[in-house]
Design an enzyme around this catalytic site. Structure first.
Site, mmCIF file in Angstrom:
data_model
loop_
_atom_site.group_PDB
_atom_site.id
_atom_site.type_symbol
_atom_site.label_atom_id
_atom_site.label_comp_id
_atom_site.label_asym_id
_atom_site.label_seq_id
_atom_site.Cartn_x
_atom_site.Cartn_y
_atom_site.Cartn_z
ATOM 1 N N HIS A 9 0.636 -1.451 0.347
ATOM 2 C CA HIS A 9 -0.151 0.202 -0.120
ATOM 3 C C HIS A 9 1.192 1.029 0.352
ATOM 4 C CE1 HIS A 9 0.321 -1.683 4.351
ATOM 5 N NE2 HIS A 9 1.209 -0.076 4.244
ATOM 6 N N CYS A 65 8.000 -1.115 -1.986
ATOM 7 C CA CYS A 65 6.796 -0.583 0.074
ATOM 8 C C CYS A 65 7.562 0.435 0.388
ATOM 9 C CB CYS A 65 7.168 -1.732 0.496
ATOM 10 S SG CYS A 65 9.037 -2.375 1.271
ATOM 11 N N GLY A 66 7.182 0.594 1.724
ATOM 12 C CA GLY A 66 7.868 1.386 2.289
ATOM 13 C C GLY A 66 9.224 2.259 2.067
ATOM 14 N N THR A 67 9.865 1.513 2.129
ATOM 15 C CA THR A 67 11.453 1.271 1.991
ATOM 16 C C THR A 67 11.883 0.585 1.134
ATOM 17 O OG1 THR A 67 11.718 -0.651 3.090
ATOM 18 C CG2 THR A 67 11.581 2.237 4.840
ATOM 19 N N GLY A 68 11.479 -0.560 0.591
ATOM 20 C CA GLY A 68 12.454 -1.002 0.118
ATOM 21 C C GLY A 68 12.895 -2.120 0.759
ATOM 22 N N GLY A 70 11.859 -4.552 3.491
ATOM 23 C CA GLY A 70 10.676 -5.479 3.981
ATOM 24 C C GLY A 70 10.123 -6.633 2.566
ATOM 25 N N HIS A 98 27.700 -6.932 -10.869
ATOM 26 C CA HIS A 98 28.085 -7.320 -9.910
ATOM 27 C C HIS A 98 27.654 -8.753 -9.886
ATOM 28 C CE1 HIS A 98 31.132 -4.386 -9.118
ATOM 29 N NE2 HIS A 98 31.231 -4.278 -10.087
ATOM 30 N N ASN A 99 26.259 -8.514 -9.143
ATOM 31 C CA ASN A 99 25.246 -8.976 -8.546
ATOM 32 C C ASN A 99 24.189 -10.464 -9.718
ATOM 33 O OD1 ASN A 99 24.942 -6.607 -5.995
ATOM 34 N ND2 ASN A 99 26.710 -8.749 -6.264
ATOM 35 N N ARG A 109 8.928 5.617 -0.418
ATOM 36 C CA ARG A 109 8.927 6.946 1.141
ATOM 37 C C ARG A 109 10.756 6.723 0.769
ATOM 38 N NH1 ARG A 109 5.367 3.473 5.562
ATOM 39 N NH2 ARG A 109 3.354 3.519 4.403
ATOM 40 N N ARG A 133 35.622 -14.023 -11.525
ATOM 41 C CA ARG A 133 34.440 -13.738 -10.064
ATOM 42 C C ARG A 133 33.248 -13.686 -10.047
ATOM 43 N NH1 ARG A 133 35.881 -8.120 -11.521
ATOM 44 N NH2 ARG A 133 35.236 -6.280 -10.315
ATOM 45 N N ARG A 137 31.028 -15.526 -7.171
ATOM 46 C CA ARG A 137 30.597 -15.422 -5.592
ATOM 47 C C ARG A 137 28.936 -15.790 -6.438
ATOM 48 N NH1 ARG A 137 33.462 -10.366 -6.217
ATOM 49 N NH2 ARG A 137 35.382 -11.266 -5.666
HETATM 50 C C1 RB5 Z 1 4.512 -0.267 5.162
HETATM 51 O O1 RB5 Z 1 4.092 0.648 6.466
HETATM 52 C C2 RB5 Z 1 5.882 -0.319 5.347
HETATM 53 O O2 RB5 Z 1 6.621 -1.004 6.589
HETATM 54 C C3 RB5 Z 1 6.158 -1.444 4.303
HETATM 55 O O3 RB5 Z 1 6.402 -0.371 2.751
HETATM 56 C C4 RB5 Z 1 7.521 -1.538 4.461
HETATM 57 O O4 RB5 Z 1 8.539 -0.125 4.179
HETATM 58 C C5 RB5 Z 1 8.172 -2.862 4.413
HETATM 59 O O5 RB5 Z 1 9.042 -3.117 4.810
#
Ligand code: RB5
Length: 148
Positions: A9, A65-68, A70, A98-99, A109, A133, A137
């Site tokens: 979301h 996601c919010g941070t990428g 999770g 590399h990966n 966010r 290399r 890996r």
């Molecule tokens: C959702 O609120 C948030 O936790 C999710 O998007 C993400 O940032 C988790 O890593």
């Protein structure tokens, strides 16, 4: 190029921007959802996209996601997935070179829409550099999966 995209979301506003970019780039998009604003737990779309990538049904995955963080952690639980969170284009380039990363994760966010577009463009236009290399890996990563 065929791309699976998935999100939670937190990605509401960024996802259409990325989908528009993918369309402009001539990509075929598999939308693993969701599209609404209803909360969804990020492991659910992460696994869907991860399985499509691991089964070679698509060339790459994009997860938001919010941070990428999770959503990349969840995707990396699927054998064969190499998901990388990138917040700038240099990491996107290097994780391809590399990966041989096969999923790009982005934090809606964390980065602006324009920066996110640069990251996606860089990731999808950079080839794996295929050096000895790097192969060694990546083979070791695969060995870890086999020992699970
Ligand atoms: C959702 O609120 C948030 O936790 C999710 O998007 C993400 O940032 C988790 O890593």
């Amino acid at each position: 190029m065929k791309i699976a995209i998935g999100n939670d979301h937190a990605a509401g506003a960024l996802k259409p921007v990325i989908m528009e970019l993918l369309t402009e780039m001539g990509c075929e998009i598999v939308n693993c959802g969701p599209d609404g604003t209803e909360p969804i737990d990020y492991p659910i779309p992460a696994e869907k996209v991860g399985r499509m990538v691991a089964d070679h049904e698509v060339d790459y995955g994009v997860l938001i996601c919010g941070t990428g963080i999770g959503i990349s952690m969840a995707a990396n639980k699927v054998n064969g997935v190499r998901a990388a969170v990138c917040s700038e284009p240099t990491s996107a380039r290097l994780t391809r070179e590399h990966n041989n990363a096969n999923i790009l994760a982005i934090g809606a966010r964390i980065v602006s829409d324009e920066l996110a577009k640069d990251i996606v463009r860089t990731f999808l236009t950079t080839e794996y550099s295929n050096g000895e290399r790097h192969e060694r890996r990546l083979a070791l990563l695969h060995e870890i999966e086999k020992r699970q």
